[in-house]
Design an enzyme around this catalytic site. Structure first.
Site, mmCIF file in Angstrom:
data_model
loop_
_atom_site.group_PDB
_atom_site.id
_atom_site.type_symbol
_atom_site.label_atom_id
_atom_site.label_comp_id
_atom_site.label_asym_id
_atom_site.label_seq_id
_atom_site.Cartn_x
_atom_site.Cartn_y
_atom_site.Cartn_z
ATOM 1 N N ASP A 183 -2.425 -1.883 10.290
ATOM 2 C CA ASP A 183 -2.586 -1.833 8.829
ATOM 3 C C ASP A 183 -3.185 -3.125 8.246
ATOM 4 O OD1 ASP A 183 -1.776 0.717 8.243
ATOM 5 O OD2 ASP A 183 0.261 0.179 7.635
ATOM 6 N N LYS A 224 0.852 -1.206 0.000
ATOM 7 C CA LYS A 224 0.000 0.000 0.000
ATOM 8 C C LYS A 224 0.875 1.239 0.000
ATOM 9 C CE LYS A 224 0.887 1.414 4.394
ATOM 10 N NZ LYS A 224 1.528 2.546 4.911
HETATM 11 C C1 LIG Z 1 2.367 4.450 9.734
HETATM 12 C C2 LIG Z 1 1.472 3.449 9.063
HETATM 13 C C3 LIG Z 1 0.491 4.196 8.137
HETATM 14 O O1 LIG Z 1 -0.195 3.332 7.271
HETATM 15 O O2 LIG Z 1 2.149 2.530 8.234
HETATM 16 P P1 LIG Z 1 3.639 1.951 8.024
HETATM 17 O O3 LIG Z 1 4.629 3.062 8.017
HETATM 18 O O4 LIG Z 1 3.890 0.978 9.126
HETATM 19 O O5 LIG Z 1 3.593 1.242 6.696
HETATM 20 C C4 LIG Z 1 0.615 2.657 10.102
HETATM 21 O O6 LIG Z 1 -0.155 3.534 10.893
HETATM 22 C C5 LIG Z 1 1.410 1.736 11.000
HETATM 23 O O7 LIG Z 1 0.700 0.568 11.125
HETATM 24 P P2 LIG Z 1 1.364 -0.809 11.649
HETATM 25 O O8 LIG Z 1 2.767 -0.904 11.163
HETATM 26 O O9 LIG Z 1 0.409 -1.906 11.331
HETATM 27 O O10 LIG Z 1 1.411 -0.507 13.198
HETATM 28 P P3 LIG Z 1 1.265 -1.464 14.486
HETATM 29 O O11 LIG Z 1 2.100 -2.694 14.271
HETATM 30 O O12 LIG Z 1 -0.161 -1.615 14.836
HETATM 31 O O13 LIG Z 1 1.935 -0.541 15.572
HETATM 32 C C6 LIG Z 1 3.334 -0.316 15.674
HETATM 33 C C7 LIG Z 1 3.548 0.875 16.602
HETATM 34 O O14 LIG Z 1 3.213 2.095 15.910
HETATM 35 C C8 LIG Z 1 2.533 2.992 16.755
HETATM 36 N N1 LIG Z 1 1.195 3.303 16.188
HETATM 37 C C9 LIG Z 1 0.668 2.567 15.182
HETATM 38 C C10 LIG Z 1 -0.566 2.888 14.652
HETATM 39 C C11 LIG Z 1 -1.255 4.004 15.185
HETATM 40 N N2 LIG Z 1 -2.443 4.370 14.704
HETATM 41 N N3 LIG Z 1 -0.714 4.727 16.190
HETATM 42 C C12 LIG Z 1 0.513 4.403 16.704
HETATM 43 O O15 LIG Z 1 0.994 5.076 17.620
HETATM 44 C C13 LIG Z 1 2.434 2.321 18.121
HETATM 45 O O16 LIG Z 1 3.512 2.783 18.872
HETATM 46 C C14 LIG Z 1 2.631 0.857 17.813
HETATM 47 O O17 LIG Z 1 3.237 0.169 18.873
#
Ligand SMILES: C[C@@](CO)(OP(=O)(O)O)[C@H](O)COP(=O)(O)OP(=O)(O)OC[C@H]1O[C@@H](n2ccc(N)nc2=O)[C@H](O)[C@@H]1O
Ligand SMILES: Nc1ncnc2c1ncn2[C@@H]1O[C@H](COP(=O)(O)OP(=O)(O)O)[C@@H](O)[C@H]1O
Length: 286
Positions: free
Chosen positions: A139, A13
Site C-alpha cells: 500500500d 485511505k
Molecule cells: C488489504 C489492503 C488493501 O488496500 O490493505 P489493508 O487492509 O492492509 O489496509 C492491502 O492489499 C494490504 O497491503 P499492505 O498492508 O501494504 O500489505 P503488505 O505489508 O505488502 O503484505 C502483508 C501480507 O498481506 C498479503 N498480501 C498483501 C497484498 C497483496 N496484494 N496480496 C497479499 O497476499 C501477503 O500475505 C503479505 O505478506
C-alpha cells in the site's frame, strides 16, 4: 546543534473497491482496487540528529518505536541506500486507528519517504519514491502518490482517477484485530462475487455519487465479517441510519459509510458512538 524541522501529513485511505483476481507464485494476491485518501491523518516531523540512528517518538502505545515501525523502515531504507551518515528523529502524532484497514502504517512510511527526501535534499521524484515504497509494503506506493487511484499488481501499479464527489465519510473501527495475511489466505476463488470495478471507475469519471455508492465492493469483507460479527453489526447499523454506501475498508475491520448530507453523517456518527469506541466523521481529500 539545533536543526530545522520538516513536517508531513500522512492521510488514511479507504478502499472503494477491492477485488482479488488470483494468488501469485510469490505468495501475494493479484488485486484490482480503487483507493482514495480521506481527511484523517497522522502528523510527522523530521529532524536531523548527530548520532547515526533512526529514532521514533510516538505517544501511541500500540505503535512500535523500533524496526517494526514502517516509518522506521522507510527512513532506514533511504539512509542506507543514499549513504546518509547522520541520523533522523521522527515524531509521530498518531490519529489513524492502528491495524484498521486504513493503511496508517503505510501512510507513515510514505510521509517518511517524502520527509527524508526533503530533509536530506535527495531530489528523488514521486515515481522513484513510489518504487522505493513498494519495497516496504504493497500500500506504500499509493500512499506516496495520494489522491484517488486504481491499483493493480499487488497494489503498486497505479493509475490516477478523479476524486470522488465531495461527501462525508463516517468510519467505525471495532475493537478487534485482523491479520491482512490471514484474510488474503482465506479467499475462496470458487465462491467469489467480484465488485464492478469498471462501473465504479465510470461513476468517478462522471462524478455520479449514487452510482459510486451502488458499486462499492470488497471481496475481503465477507471473510472478515464471518470471523467477527461486529463488522456486520456496524454495517447494518450504518445502513439503517441512512448511510448512502457502506463498505469495509481493506482487510478490515473498519467499516465506513459515504454520506452526502452533513446532518445524516452526524446521525450515523452519534448512533455508532455508543456502540464503538473509535468513530470518525471526516471529509474526502480532494
Ligand atoms: C488489504 C489492503 C488493501 O488496500 O490493505 P489493508 O487492509 O492492509 O489496509 C492491502 O492489499 C494490504 O497491503 P499492505 O498492508 O501494504 O500489505 P503488505 O505489508 O505488502 O503484505 C502483508 C501480507 O498481506 C498479503 N498480501 C498483501 C497484498 C497483496 N496484494 N496480496 C497479499 O497476499 C501477503 O500475505 C503479505 O505478506
Ligand atoms: N507507523 C505505524 N503506525 C501504525 N502501525 C504500525 C506502524 N508501523 C508498523 N505498524 C504495525 O503494522 C500493523 C498494521 O498497521 P496499520 O498500517 O495501521 O494497518 P493496516 O495495514 O490494516 O492498514 C500494526 O500491527 C502495527 O503494529
Amino acid at each position: 546543534m539545533k536543526h530545522d524541522m520538516i513536517y508531513e501529513k500522512a492521510p488514511a485511505k479507504i478502499n472503494l473497491t477491492l477485488d482479488v483476481l488470483h494468488k501469485r507464485d510469490d505468495g501475494y494476491h493479484e488485486v484490482e482496487m480503487i483507493m482514495t485518501t480521506i481527511d484523517l491523518a497522522d502528523r510527522l516531523s523530521f529532524e536531523k540528529i548527530d548520532s547515526n540512528k533512526v529514532e521514533i517518538a510516538s505517544e501511541n502505545r500500540f505503535v512500535p518505536n523500533d524496526q517494526r515501525n514502517l516509518a522506521y523502515q522507510a527512513a532506514t531504507l533511504l539512509k542506507e541506500r543514499f549513504n546518509i551518515k547522520q541520523g533522523i528523529r521522527i515524531h509521530l502524532d498518531k490519529n489513524i486507528p492502528v491495524a484498521a484497514g486504513l493503511a496508517g502504517g503505510s501512510s507513515d512510511a510514505a510521509a517518511t519517504l517524502r520527509g527524508v527526501n526533503r530533509l536530506y535534499d535527495l531530489r528523488l521524484t514521486n515515481q522513484e519514491l513510489q518504487e522505493i515504497g513498494a519495497e516496504i509494503g504493497s500500500d506504500v506506493p499509493f500512499c506516496v502518490m495520494g489522491g484517488t487511484a486504481l491499483a493493480k499488481g499487488r497494489g503498486e501499479r497505479l493509475t490516477a482517477l478523479p476524486s470522488p464527489p465531495a461527501c462525508w465519510v463516517v468510519l467505525a473501527k471495532p475493537n478487534i484485530g485482523v491479520s491482512t495475511k490471514d484474510i488474503y489466505e482465506k479467499v475462496d476463488f470458487t465462491n467469489i462475487t467480484h465488485p464492478k470495478t469498471q462501473a465504479a471507475v465510470k461513476a468517478l469519471e462522471s462524478q455520479d455519487f449514487k452510482s459510486l455508492c451502488e458499486n462499492l465492493g470488497n471481496v475481503l469483507e465477507p471473510i472478515t465479517a464471518s470471523m467477527h460479527r461486529e463488522v456486520a453489526q456496524i454495517k447494518s447499523r450504518m445502513e439503517k441510519t441512512g448511510g448512502d454506501g457502506v463498505l469495509m475498508s481493506g482487510s478490515g475491520p473498519t467499516v465506513y459509510s459515504l454520506v452526502a448530507k452533513e446532518e445524516k453523517a452526524n446521525r450515523i456518527y452519534n448512533s455508532l458512538r455508543g456502540f464503538c469506541s473509535e468513530v470518525y466523521a471526516v471529509r474526502m481529500l480532494r
